[in-house]
Design an enzyme around this catalytic site. Sequence first.
Site, mmCIF file in Angstrom:
data_model
loop_
_atom_site.group_PDB
_atom_site.id
_atom_site.type_symbol
_atom_site.label_atom_id
_atom_site.label_comp_id
_atom_site.label_asym_id
_atom_site.label_seq_id
_atom_site.Cartn_x
_atom_site.Cartn_y
_atom_site.Cartn_z
ATOM 1 N N GLU A 135 1.021 3.831 1.847
ATOM 2 C CA GLU A 135 1.524 4.227 3.170
ATOM 3 C C GLU A 135 2.689 3.334 3.595
ATOM 4 O O GLU A 135 3.703 3.812 4.113
ATOM 5 C CB GLU A 135 0.405 4.152 4.223
ATOM 6 C CG GLU A 135 -0.786 5.040 3.931
ATOM 7 C CD GLU A 135 -1.906 4.303 3.183
ATOM 8 O OE1 GLU A 135 -1.593 3.501 2.268
ATOM 9 O OE2 GLU A 135 -3.079 4.545 3.511
ATOM 10 N N CYS A 187 -2.320 -0.541 7.292
ATOM 11 C CA CYS A 187 -1.492 0.666 7.341
ATOM 12 C C CYS A 187 -1.608 1.354 8.693
ATOM 13 O O CYS A 187 -0.631 1.926 9.184
ATOM 14 C CB CYS A 187 -1.877 1.608 6.203
ATOM 15 S SG CYS A 187 -1.456 0.919 4.585
ATOM 16 N N HIS A 195 0.857 -1.179 0.000
ATOM 17 C CA HIS A 195 0.000 0.000 0.000
ATOM 18 C C HIS A 195 0.897 1.236 0.000
ATOM 19 O O HIS A 195 2.059 1.167 0.435
ATOM 20 C CB HIS A 195 -0.902 0.016 1.240
ATOM 21 C CG HIS A 195 -1.991 -1.015 1.184
ATOM 22 N ND1 HIS A 195 -3.060 -1.016 2.046
ATOM 23 C CD2 HIS A 195 -2.172 -2.077 0.350
ATOM 24 C CE1 HIS A 195 -3.871 -2.030 1.752
ATOM 25 N NE2 HIS A 195 -3.342 -2.691 0.739
ATOM 26 N N CYS A 215 -5.953 2.035 5.695
ATOM 27 C CA CYS A 215 -6.649 0.785 6.014
ATOM 28 C C CYS A 215 -6.106 0.237 7.340
ATOM 29 O O CYS A 215 -5.126 0.752 7.871
ATOM 30 C CB CYS A 215 -6.435 -0.226 4.885
ATOM 31 S SG CYS A 215 -4.791 -0.978 4.919
#
Length: 155
Positions: free
Chosen positions: A54, A85, A52, A82
């Site tokens: 992040e 993260c 992801h 999410c």
Amino acid sequence: MTQSDFLARSIELAAASAASGGGPFGAVIVKDGQVLAEASNQVTSSCDPTAHAEVAAIRLACERLGDHQLTGCTLYSSCEPCPMCLGAIYWARLDAVYFAATREQAAAAGFDDSLIYREVAQPLSQRQIPFHHLELTESNRPFHEWSLNVDKLAY
Ligand SMILES: [Zn+2]
């Protein structure tokens, strides 16, 4: 640059990623008013479900600082992080998070993480992916080894 500028940059990264076939997410990590790291979602391009934006930005920022923590840094994300993260943000000990789109907007676009938020609160036996606790006599051995190691770097 202002907080809105850094957040706008994360949206630029996300939009560029989406336009080139990647996931529509971007993240920027700032330290002392300067961009330390930025990344877009790399899940499909790197065949990595944990890539992801992040997480990718956290990895890059840590590499650049030569540190496993990001105390003193702020994360700007094009979307509300999410649960994965969220965990990474806490492990990295970032100072603060700013995000643009909400998790509801992400869900409407097909990126619904509400299941994971619900699963965290579920008893192990009721999770959709079964988690089985097998207690072995060696279960606590790694922690014992950790406690004995005088050279360890605590974190
Ligand atoms: Zn995430």
